[in-house]
Design an enzyme around this catalytic site. Structure first.
Site, PDB file in Angstrom:
ATOM      1  N   HIS A  24       0.852  -1.193   0.000  1.00  0.00           N
ATOM      2  CA  HIS A  24       0.000   0.000   0.000  1.00  0.00           C
ATOM      3  C   HIS A  24       0.885   1.240   0.000  1.00  0.00           C
ATOM      4  O   HIS A  24       1.924   1.277   0.652  1.00  0.00           O
ATOM      5  CB  HIS A  24      -0.896  -0.011   1.237  1.00  0.00           C
ATOM      6  CG  HIS A  24      -1.941   1.050   1.254  1.00  0.00           C
ATOM      7  ND1 HIS A  24      -1.665   2.374   1.510  1.00  0.00           N
ATOM      8  CD2 HIS A  24      -3.286   0.978   1.047  1.00  0.00           C
ATOM      9  CE1 HIS A  24      -2.792   3.068   1.461  1.00  0.00           C
ATOM     10  NE2 HIS A  24      -3.782   2.247   1.185  1.00  0.00           N
TER      11      HIS A  24
ATOM     12  N   CYS B 280      -3.967   2.269  -4.347  1.00  0.00           N
ATOM     13  CA  CYS B 280      -4.897   3.092  -3.575  1.00  0.00           C
ATOM     14  C   CYS B 280      -5.008   4.451  -4.255  1.00  0.00           C
ATOM     15  O   CYS B 280      -4.082   5.265  -4.186  1.00  0.00           O
ATOM     16  CB  CYS B 280      -4.430   3.254  -2.134  1.00  0.00           C
ATOM     17  SG  CYS B 280      -5.561   4.257  -1.136  1.00  0.00           S
TER      18      CYS B 280
ATOM     19  N   HIS C 288      -7.813  -0.194  -3.824  1.00  0.00           N
ATOM     20  CA  HIS C 288      -8.638   0.674  -2.979  1.00  0.00           C
ATOM     21  C   HIS C 288      -9.115   1.829  -3.855  1.00  0.00           C
ATOM     22  O   HIS C 288      -8.289   2.594  -4.367  1.00  0.00           O
ATOM     23  CB  HIS C 288      -7.826   1.257  -1.820  1.00  0.00           C
ATOM     24  CG  HIS C 288      -7.370   0.262  -0.817  1.00  0.00           C
ATOM     25  ND1 HIS C 288      -6.559   0.616   0.249  1.00  0.00           N
ATOM     26  CD2 HIS C 288      -7.602  -1.061  -0.687  1.00  0.00           C
ATOM     27  CE1 HIS C 288      -6.308  -0.457   0.984  1.00  0.00           C
ATOM     28  NE2 HIS C 288      -6.932  -1.490   0.431  1.00  0.00           N
TER      29      HIS C 288
ATOM     30  N   ASP D  76     -12.860   2.233  -0.702  1.00  0.00           N
ATOM     31  CA  ASP D  76     -12.030   2.624   0.425  1.00  0.00           C
ATOM     32  C   ASP D  76     -12.623   3.849   1.113  1.00  0.00           C
ATOM     33  O   ASP D  76     -13.005   4.822   0.455  1.00  0.00           O
ATOM     34  CB  ASP D  76     -10.618   2.924  -0.066  1.00  0.00           C
ATOM     35  CG  ASP D  76      -9.608   2.998   1.063  1.00  0.00           C
ATOM     36  OD1 ASP D  76      -9.913   2.501   2.164  1.00  0.00           O
ATOM     37  OD2 ASP D  76      -8.513   3.526   0.837  1.00  0.00           O
ATOM     38  N   HIS D  77     -12.693   3.752   2.420  1.00  0.00           N
ATOM     39  CA  HIS D  77     -13.226   4.837   3.243  1.00  0.00           C
ATOM     40  C   HIS D  77     -14.630   5.220   2.766  1.00  0.00           C
ATOM     41  O   HIS D  77     -15.325   4.443   2.113  1.00  0.00           O
ATOM     42  CB  HIS D  77     -12.273   6.032   3.262  1.00  0.00           C
ATOM     43  CG  HIS D  77     -10.940   5.685   3.853  1.00  0.00           C
ATOM     44  ND1 HIS D  77      -9.909   6.588   3.936  1.00  0.00           N
ATOM     45  CD2 HIS D  77     -10.462   4.529   4.375  1.00  0.00           C
ATOM     46  CE1 HIS D  77      -8.850   6.013   4.492  1.00  0.00           C
ATOM     47  NE2 HIS D  77      -9.172   4.770   4.760  1.00  0.00           N
TER      48      HIS D  77
ATOM     49  N   TYR E   1     -14.815   4.334   7.844  1.00  0.00           N
ATOM     50  CA  TYR E   1     -15.418   3.058   7.460  1.00  0.00           C
ATOM     51  C   TYR E   1     -16.894   2.967   7.870  1.00  0.00           C
ATOM     52  O   TYR E   1     -17.308   2.017   8.532  1.00  0.00           O
ATOM     53  CB  TYR E   1     -14.611   1.905   8.068  1.00  0.00           C
ATOM     54  CG  TYR E   1     -13.241   1.815   7.474  1.00  0.00           C
ATOM     55  CD1 TYR E   1     -13.022   1.121   6.290  1.00  0.00           C
ATOM     56  CD2 TYR E   1     -12.159   2.465   8.063  1.00  0.00           C
ATOM     57  CE1 TYR E   1     -11.757   1.064   5.716  1.00  0.00           C
ATOM     58  CE2 TYR E   1     -10.895   2.413   7.500  1.00  0.00           C
ATOM     59  CZ  TYR E   1     -10.707   1.710   6.332  1.00  0.00           C
ATOM     60  OH  TYR E   1      -9.458   1.656   5.764  1.00  0.00           O
TER      61      TYR E   1
END
Length: 399
Positions: free
Chosen positions: A233, A271, A298, A354-355, A371
């Site tokens: 990542h 990501c 992500h 993601d998020h 999250y």
């Protein structure tokens, strides 16, 4: 792509069944309660599989097996920790796991100054404010030589910001910046953080890059042997913090890592949010250049206050912000098609939304910052819509 969802285990206020209702096909999880540097016990791995199956899904991706500070600095128990990392790969493979994500950020993992910043519509999003971070570094943490890392205008703004800062905000900055990995109980007090920073004295960018290569040279052969893809990542945010080097912030950084350890098992967690915090990272191009080595994705978006590096930014809705999400997904679908033609077993790339911003009932649920249930559901629905549309355009309805 295979649509996955991050779950932090039984403590997570968003359940596996919630994820299934949101449209997820698999779960991304980790054993956050196991101490960093220790091998994951077989019975704990089996228990997590069963917990996920009980909610109706399966465990697809491990995020993350933490890399200890001893490994990153090659001090203390680093050799034992590498051996334990290798053994964890063997045990995860025996349980059916084929993808393991990790990061190599020194001391701090993803870093935000505000975990619930209010957007113009009242949603809550995570934000990195450069002025607040400089104020923390210079005036709250009081890192020696901190001011030297910031231009004069930023030092002045940080001083003004700190002079008017309420005690509650000072405390929040320390807590937010000193937090460990999401889901982890790890975290640092100010004194502990300063001590950790001292442990990196003498470790510059080139030394940290070599330590990453040394780590990969040890663990990638095991990953190959047991049939696991490991994927790094990127730095979040993608620039140096607190005087520490960061080495996975740009296309060039990833190219160096992949060239030094050329095995396909050594790959990328793409990501779009982390890399997208830099205007000079072209995400569609990066997705295309490293397509063969992308093992996990992500998808999220950020809006930058400026295009300078570093800069302030906040985590925007998945289809807003600076990254062309349609172009990124198109590149990933092209790679999946190529892999299918090649006959690769890993032709389906796991992706997770993601998020996500806290919206509607998220605002009272109290989930892990970044999250939420509904914010991620919204993001996954939007991303699935892009994917379905692109597949329809390329292959025809129903493909």
């Amino acid at each position: 792509m295979r649509h996955t969802w991050r779950w932090f285990g039984p403590i997570d206020k968003v359940t596996v069944r919630d994820a299934a209702q949101a449209g997820a096909e698999g779960i991304v999880s980790a054993l956050h309660h196991i101490a960093t540097g220790e091998a994951w016990p077989v019975d704990e791995i089996a228990k997590r599989h069963e917990q996920i199956k009980a909610g109706g899904l399966v465990w697809d991706v491990v995020e993350s097996v933490p890399v200890s500070e001893d490994i990153k600095t090659q001090t203390g128990d680093w050799r034992r920790h590498i051996a334990n990392w290798q053994e964890t790969l063997r045990r995860l493979s025996a349980s059916g796991i084929r993808t393991v994500c990790y990061n190599f950020m020194p001391v701090l993992d993803w870093t935000r100054t505000d975990l619930r910043w209010e957007t113009r519509y009242g949603a809550k999003a995570m934000r990195f404010d450069l002025v607040d971070f400089a104020a923390f570094d210079i005036h709250i943490l009081k890192r020696p030589e901190a001011a030297c890392d910031y231009p004069e205008w930023l030092q002045d703004e940080a001083a003004r910001g700190f002079a008017g800062m309420a005690d509650a905000k000072i405390a929040a900055l320390g807590k937010n910046i000193g937090a460990g990995l999401p889901g982890s109980a790890d975290g640092y007090t100010l004194d502990q953080l300063l001590e950790k920073l001292r442990s990196y004295q003498g470790i510059n960018r080139e030394r940290l890059q070599q330590n990453l290569v040394d780590f990969l040279s040890e663990v990638v052969p095991v990953a190959e042997e047991v049939g696991i893809n490991i994927c790094a990542h990127g730095d979040d945010p993608p620039w140096p913090l607190l005087g520490l080097p960061r080495i996975l912030s740009t296309e060039t950084d990833y190219a160096h890592m992949l060239e030094q350890v050329s095995s396909r098992a050594n790959g990328v967690t793409l990501c779009t949010g982390s890399l997208g915090a830099r205007a000079d990272n072209d995400l569609p191009f990066i997705a295309t250049r490293f397509a063969d080595r992308i093992h996990f994705v992500h998808l999220r978006n950020v809006t930058r206050d400026t295009d300078t590096v570093p800069c302030s930014f906040f985590e925007d809705e998945h289809l807003e912000g600076g990254t062309d999400m349609v172009a990124v997904i198109a590149a990933l679908l092209s790679e999946e098609a190529r892999r299918r033609e090649e006959g690769r077993e890993d032709h389906l790339i796991p992706m997770r939304p993601d998020h996500g911003q806290e919206i509607l009932d998220d605002l009272t649920r109290g989930a892990q910052p970044g999250y939420p249930a509904i914010g991620r559901l919204k993001g996954l629905a939007e991303l699935r819509g892009i994917e379905r549309t692109l597949r329809h355009a390329r292959y025809g309805l129903g493909a």
